[in-house]
Design an enzyme around this catalytic site. Structure first.
Site, PDB file in Angstrom:
ATOM      1  N   SER A   1      30.542  -9.508  46.817  1.00 54.12           N
ATOM      2  CA  SER A   1      29.279 -10.208  46.570  1.00 54.12           C
ATOM      3  C   SER A   1      28.626 -10.535  47.905  1.00 54.12           C
ATOM      4  O   SER A   1      29.317 -10.690  48.923  1.00 54.12           O
ATOM      5  CB  SER A   1      29.526 -11.509  45.797  1.00 54.12           C
ATOM      6  OG  SER A   1      28.349 -12.292  45.721  1.00 54.12           O
TER       7      SER A   1
ATOM      8  N   TYR B   1      33.748 -19.599  45.105  1.00 60.52           N
ATOM      9  CA  TYR B   1      33.472 -18.207  44.733  1.00 60.52           C
ATOM     10  C   TYR B   1      33.247 -17.368  45.986  1.00 60.52           C
ATOM     11  O   TYR B   1      33.828 -16.285  46.141  1.00 60.52           O
ATOM     12  CB  TYR B   1      32.246 -18.154  43.832  1.00 60.52           C
ATOM     13  CG  TYR B   1      31.772 -16.767  43.480  1.00 60.52           C
ATOM     14  CD1 TYR B   1      32.384 -16.046  42.463  1.00 60.52           C
ATOM     15  CD2 TYR B   1      30.694 -16.192  44.149  1.00 60.52           C
ATOM     16  CE1 TYR B   1      31.945 -14.776  42.130  1.00 60.52           C
ATOM     17  CE2 TYR B   1      30.243 -14.923  43.823  1.00 60.52           C
ATOM     18  CZ  TYR B   1      30.871 -14.218  42.818  1.00 60.52           C
ATOM     19  OH  TYR B   1      30.431 -12.955  42.486  1.00 60.52           O
TER      20      TYR B   1
ATOM     21  N   ILE C   1      22.131  -9.262  40.256  1.00 60.29           N
ATOM     22  CA  ILE C   1      22.154  -8.194  39.259  1.00 60.29           C
ATOM     23  C   ILE C   1      21.875  -8.790  37.880  1.00 60.29           C
ATOM     24  O   ILE C   1      22.417  -9.836  37.520  1.00 60.29           O
ATOM     25  CB  ILE C   1      23.519  -7.470  39.245  1.00 60.29           C
ATOM     26  CG1 ILE C   1      23.880  -6.956  40.649  1.00 60.29           C
ATOM     27  CG2 ILE C   1      23.505  -6.323  38.241  1.00 60.29           C
ATOM     28  CD1 ILE C   1      22.959  -5.896  41.204  1.00 60.29           C
ATOM     29  N   ALA C   2      21.039  -8.118  37.114  1.00 60.22           N
ATOM     30  CA  ALA C   2      20.639  -8.612  35.790  1.00 60.22           C
ATOM     31  C   ALA C   2      21.779  -8.441  34.792  1.00 60.22           C
ATOM     32  O   ALA C   2      22.004  -7.358  34.256  1.00 60.22           O
ATOM     33  CB  ALA C   2      19.400  -7.862  35.307  1.00 60.22           C
ATOM     34  N   THR C   3      22.515  -9.513  34.556  1.00 61.90           N
ATOM     35  CA  THR C   3      23.619  -9.514  33.599  1.00 61.90           C
ATOM     36  C   THR C   3      23.499 -10.731  32.689  1.00 61.90           C
ATOM     37  O   THR C   3      22.677 -11.619  32.922  1.00 61.90           O
ATOM     38  CB  THR C   3      24.976  -9.577  34.325  1.00 61.90           C
ATOM     39  OG1 THR C   3      25.069 -10.835  35.021  1.00 61.90           O
ATOM     40  CG2 THR C   3      25.125  -8.428  35.317  1.00 61.90           C
ATOM     41  N   SER C   4      24.353 -10.785  31.678  1.00 62.18           N
ATOM     42  CA  SER C   4      24.343 -11.938  30.772  1.00 62.18           C
ATOM     43  C   SER C   4      24.711 -13.217  31.510  1.00 62.18           C
ATOM     44  O   SER C   4      24.234 -14.302  31.165  1.00 62.18           O
ATOM     45  CB  SER C   4      25.310 -11.707  29.606  1.00 62.18           C
ATOM     46  OG  SER C   4      26.630 -11.473  30.079  1.00 62.18           O
ATOM     47  N   LEU C   5      25.546 -13.100  32.558  1.00 59.78           N
ATOM     48  CA  LEU C   5      25.907 -14.273  33.354  1.00 59.78           C
ATOM     49  C   LEU C   5      24.683 -14.846  34.052  1.00 59.78           C
ATOM     50  O   LEU C   5      24.477 -16.067  34.081  1.00 59.78           O
ATOM     51  CB  LEU C   5      26.971 -13.909  34.388  1.00 59.78           C
ATOM     52  CG  LEU C   5      27.374 -15.029  35.360  1.00 59.78           C
ATOM     53  CD1 LEU C   5      27.971 -16.210  34.601  1.00 59.78           C
ATOM     54  CD2 LEU C   5      28.362 -14.503  36.396  1.00 59.78           C
TER      55      LEU C   5
END
Length: 260
Positions: free
Chosen positions: A146, A159, A192-196
């Protein structure tokens, strides 16, 4: 075996493949000819994904695994080794979690959970996979890192620490395992376009922080999982045979911005 720009005949394990970045990586590798095994903590999600993948003709298998458990990681690798007859070409350490808090507010349980899934599991699975990667005679390990491993991102101290540790592990394993014909690289996503991400932006402060990161990107947008998955696939191609020990950022130019 695969040509320079495909993965035909290759075997792969992708952790956390039922959603987001992991889902995109499974699809990308499978579409390029690889036989893929993945895992998730959610059986229903896995079943739904397997139905989708098999309808596309992809060779994918999956099982439930809690990667915070050392014994379940061992069981997963035993299953994968048996499934692929003792040879593994690709290991993608993708699974990870984030808990958004100020550093002073993390509990011992928060810290232990993030460390166990993000770093300890990635390290342990890599070590467990080593003999099977070596047996394939062309092994690849890809860590999903990341930008938070290199930048100070609000509410991501622990993180970010796991990702920084992961980056250093990437470099060290690249040197140690080169003699075994195993290449080791990392891919560092930006936003990044994710559900998270969709869940995260429900919080106004987190949404503001996310928008600040996007504003720093040269491309001024979020990335898509498939854009990151393409880099993972490239690193596993025979064409990338001289690339090892690298952390490559797929971040729309975020890391190139010094803050102006």
């Amino acid at each position: 075996m695969a040509g320079r720009w495909n993965l035909e005949g290759c075997t792969a394990l992708v952790t956390g493949g039922s959603r987001g970045i992991g889902y995109g990586i499974v699809e990308e590798l499978a579409s390029l000819g690889a036989s893929v095994y993945t895992c998730s903590r959610n059986q229903k999600e896995l079943n739904d994904c397997l139905t989708q993948w098999r309808s596309k003709g992809f060779k994918v298998e999956a099982s439930v695994c809690d990667l915070s458990s050392r014994s379940e990681r061992q069981e997963l690798m035993n299953t994968v080794a048996n499934h692929f007859h003792g040879k593994l070409n690709i290991l993608v350490n993708n699974a990870g979690i984030v808990i958004y808090k100020e550093a002073k507010d993390y509990t011992v349980e928060d810290y232990s959970l993030i460390m166990s899934i993000n770093f300890e599991a990635a390290y342990h699975l890599s070590v467990l996979a080593h003999p099977f990667l070596k047996a394939s005679e062309r092994g690849n390990v890809v860590f999903i890192s990341s930008v938070s491993g290199a930048l100070a991102v609000p509410y991501e101290a622990v993180y970010g620490a796991t990702k920084g540790a992961m980056d250093q592990l990437t470099r060290c394993l690249a040197f140690e395992w080169a003699k075994d014909n195993i290449r080791v690289n990392g891919v560092g996503p930006g936003v990044i376009a994710t559900s998270l991400v969709e869940m995260t932006i429900q919080d106004p402060e987190q949404k503001e922080n996310l928008n600040k990161l996007i504003d720093r990107c040269a491309l001024r947008r979020m990335g898509e999982p498939k854009e990151l998955a393409a880099m993972v696939a490239f690193l596993c191609f025979p064409a990338a045979s001289y690339v090892t020990g690298q952390i490559i950022y797929v971040d729309g130019g975020l890391m190139a911005n010094c803050g102006f």
